[in-house]
Scaffold this motif. Structure first.
Motif, PDB file in Angstrom:
ATOM      1  N   ARG A  47      39.068  -0.156  10.516  1.00  0.00           N
ATOM      2  CA  ARG A  47      38.559  -0.805   9.311  1.00  0.00           C
ATOM      3  C   ARG A  47      37.710   0.109   8.436  1.00  0.00           C
ATOM      4  O   ARG A  47      37.549  -0.163   7.241  1.00  0.00           O
ATOM      5  CB  ARG A  47      37.740  -2.042   9.713  1.00  0.00           C
ATOM      6  N   ALA A  48      37.169   1.167   9.023  1.00  0.00           N
ATOM      7  CA  ALA A  48      36.326   2.085   8.244  1.00  0.00           C
ATOM      8  C   ALA A  48      36.472   3.490   8.820  1.00  0.00           C
ATOM      9  O   ALA A  48      35.541   4.022   9.437  1.00  0.00           O
ATOM     10  CB  ALA A  48      34.873   1.627   8.272  1.00  0.00           C
TER      11      ALA A  48
ATOM     12  N   ALA B 270      36.281  -0.375  14.521  1.00  0.00           N
ATOM     13  CA  ALA B 270      35.478   0.315  13.504  1.00  0.00           C
ATOM     14  C   ALA B 270      36.287   1.415  12.838  1.00  0.00           C
ATOM     15  O   ALA B 270      36.199   1.614  11.611  1.00  0.00           O
ATOM     16  CB  ALA B 270      34.213   0.886  14.144  1.00  0.00           C
TER      17      ALA B 270
ATOM     18  N   ASN C 130      30.733   5.364  16.282  1.00  0.00           N
ATOM     19  CA  ASN C 130      31.967   5.966  15.782  1.00  0.00           C
ATOM     20  C   ASN C 130      31.875   7.480  15.925  1.00  0.00           C
ATOM     21  O   ASN C 130      30.885   8.016  16.421  1.00  0.00           O
ATOM     22  CB  ASN C 130      32.269   5.521  14.345  1.00  0.00           C
TER      23      ASN C 130
ATOM     24  N   PHE D 148      30.695   3.917   7.756  1.00  0.00           N
ATOM     25  CA  PHE D 148      30.186   2.710   7.093  1.00  0.00           C
ATOM     26  C   PHE D 148      28.673   2.816   6.927  1.00  0.00           C
ATOM     27  O   PHE D 148      28.002   3.618   7.601  1.00  0.00           O
ATOM     28  CB  PHE D 148      30.526   1.468   7.928  1.00  0.00           C
TER      29      PHE D 148
ATOM     30  N   VAL E 124      27.694  -1.534  10.215  1.00  0.00           N
ATOM     31  CA  VAL E 124      28.910  -1.950  10.911  1.00  0.00           C
ATOM     32  C   VAL E 124      29.273  -3.396  10.622  1.00  0.00           C
ATOM     33  O   VAL E 124      30.446  -3.775  10.615  1.00  0.00           O
ATOM     34  CB  VAL E 124      28.770  -1.723  12.438  1.00  0.00           C
ATOM     35  N   HIS E 125      28.280  -4.234  10.353  1.00  0.00           N
ATOM     36  CA  HIS E 125      28.573  -5.644  10.110  1.00  0.00           C
ATOM     37  C   HIS E 125      29.263  -5.875   8.772  1.00  0.00           C
ATOM     38  O   HIS E 125      29.746  -6.969   8.505  1.00  0.00           O
ATOM     39  CB  HIS E 125      27.287  -6.466  10.210  1.00  0.00           C
ATOM     40  N   ASP E 126      29.343  -4.813   7.967  1.00  0.00           N
ATOM     41  CA  ASP E 126      30.150  -4.901   6.748  1.00  0.00           C
ATOM     42  C   ASP E 126      31.639  -4.891   7.088  1.00  0.00           C
ATOM     43  O   ASP E 126      32.463  -5.334   6.283  1.00  0.00           O
ATOM     44  CB  ASP E 126      29.852  -3.728   5.810  1.00  0.00           C
ATOM     45  N   VAL E 127      31.996  -4.376   8.277  1.00  0.00           N
ATOM     46  CA  VAL E 127      33.407  -4.258   8.652  1.00  0.00           C
ATOM     47  C   VAL E 127      33.764  -5.066   9.904  1.00  0.00           C
ATOM     48  O   VAL E 127      34.914  -5.448  10.093  1.00  0.00           O
ATOM     49  CB  VAL E 127      33.816  -2.780   8.840  1.00  0.00           C
ATOM     50  N   ILE E 128      32.776  -5.323  10.785  1.00  0.00           N
ATOM     51  CA  ILE E 128      33.007  -6.145  11.986  1.00  0.00           C
ATOM     52  C   ILE E 128      31.856  -7.135  12.115  1.00  0.00           C
ATOM     53  O   ILE E 128      30.715  -6.720  12.332  1.00  0.00           O
ATOM     54  CB  ILE E 128      33.087  -5.298  13.271  1.00  0.00           C
TER      55      ILE E 128
END
Length: 443
Positions: A391-392, A388, A76, A396, A399-403
């Motif tokens: 969603r954030a 990414a 990001n 973050f 990243v796996h918290d959002v994708i």
């Protein structure tokens, strides 16, 4: 059989070499510039293109002027990792990916065309003016810088004359100018301290602002800690901006440095990289609409003339090379079948066979590139960065918290399948090498 190509870019030169490899000996390339020079910045040749270069006997020469990226990693705009995957042979391909200076690669192809087809196989100062489609021949008109015009007769005419193709404009006068995305690209090369493992291609940002970088070569001199880097800085233009007129406009780096002033990551200093550029060239990010047909008489479009698309996925040069090999494959098979069925065929049968072969090339490549065009407009594999951001937007922790990981993998796999280089299919697909018999109508 006489084959004429307009355009001595990567697509046109790869076509000449592919046709020669298939047994066509009367091939001439006409190019509008009066001198060929190693211009441009970096490009990537993906494994499906390197496979074709290997079968043309060019891969070793290309590797000598290239870097083999080990990974492609997405981040990001804060430098936080989103997705990373191995590339080339490290991803299970039988062929590497190559990052190379476009001009150096073009000159390699120029030298090979002249060596294999003859010193006069590339004719400069020849701008395509138009093409007349006869019953059995194509009549291509060219103009020199002096204004003098001349005509060339061909059995097959191939327009590899780029995004502003004359043949495309002739056949589709309503097509208009290339379609601007609203994004501006600034491209350059710079010598910088090595980052990550020294062979990673990185993309950072999102659909509004992005930075892409990859090594082209070790730095000149004795400094083992530096490398020669190609970069692309990208930013959406302010609302109300009209499309830029220039395609190759040198600009002052300072405003671009300021745009990326906060993009200083632990592993790469983006503003310092931009500031270190030898030169920065500005381009509007444009593409072309998909077409309903590429063949007109015994003439056909190839490369950017047929399917110019956004650089999302780093696939433009690779698709032109696939065009070249596919076209030569179908022409060779068509001519070989004609000779086997009728001995020495008459002119009408030859013309019919040529047009059938060109239609087969169209059927193979046009739908495939149309699908790829739509995917690049949806950001292609770079969609992971936009997800990414959506969603954030402030970043973050993971990243796996959002994708989810499987969503990231699916995006990467879908692009590879559409572009024709998923390892599970590329390694096993049949070769595009084909050959006509000597003494046939290919001569």
């Amino acid at each position: 059989m006489k084959i004429v190509i307009a355009g001595a870019g990567i697509g046109g030169l790869a076509t000449a070499l592919s046709l020669h490899r298939a047994g066509f000996t009367d091939v001439v390339v006409y190019e509008r510039v009066s001198a060929l020079r190693p211009l441009g910045v970096g490009i990537n040749l993906l494994p499906h293109a390197v496979r074709e270069l290997t079968e043309l006997g060019l891969a070793e020469a290309a590797e000598r002027i290239a870097v083999k990226p080990s990974r492609l990693s997405y981040y990001n705009r804060f430098g936080q990792p989103i997705w990373s995957e191995p590339r080339g042979t490290e991803a299970g391909y039988s062929w590497p990916q190559l990052s190379v200076h476009r001009g150096e690669f073009q000159m390699l192809l120029v030298d090979e065309v002249r060596r294999r087809l003859g010193a006069d196989a590339i004719r400069l100062d020849s701008r395509l003016v138009g093409v007349e489609h006869g019953e059995q021949h194509e009549y291509a008109r060219f103009a020199r810088a002096s204004g003098e015009e001349f005509e060339v007769t061909a059995d097959v005419f191939i327009a590899a004359d780029g995004i502003h193709s004359t043949l495309r404009a002739q056949e589709y006068p309503e097509d208009g100018a290339p379609v601007w995305s609203g994004l501006v690209l600034w491209r350059g090369t710079a010598t910088v301290p090595a980052y990550l493992d020294g062979r990673t291609m990185i993309m950072a940002g999102d659909g509004e602002q992005k930075f892409v970088a990859y090594p082209l070569a070790p730095a000149d001199g004795d400094d083992p800690g530096s490398l020669r880097l190609n970069f692309i800085a990208e930013r959406r233009a302010p609302e109300g901006t009209t499309e830029l007129a220039d395609w190759n406009l040198p600009i002052d780096p300072e405003p671009i440095v300021e745009l990326f002033s906060e993009w200083t990551f632990d592993w790469l200093d983006v503003p310092a990289t931009i500031a270190a550029a030898d030169q920065i060239l500005e381009y509007p990010m444009v593409d072309r609409e998909a077409l309903p047909a590429w063949r007109f008489g015994s003439s056909v479009l190839l490369g950017d003339a047929a399917h110019a698309m956004y650089p999302n996925g780093s696939n433009g040069a690779s698709q032109a090379i696939l065009d070249a090999r596919t076209l030569a494959f179908h022409l060779a098979n068509g001519v070989a079948a004609l000779g086997a069925s009728s001995g020495r065929p008459d002119a009408a049968s030859t013309t019919a066979a040529i047009r059938t072969a060109l239609d087969a090339y169209d059927a193979d490549r046009r739908p495939a590139t149309a699908r790829l065009l739509e995917m690049t407009r949806a950001l292609g594999p770079e969609r992971v960065m936009q997800l990414a951001y959506d969603r954030a937007p402030e970043g973050f922790a993971d990243v796996h918290d959002v994708i989810p990981a499987d969503e990231l993998q699916q995006i990467a796999d879908d692009y590879k399948r559409t572009a024709g280089f998923h390892p599970s299919t590329l390694n096993e697909r049949a070769s595009l090498s084909a050959s006509v018999e000597r003494g046939s109508v290919a001569d």
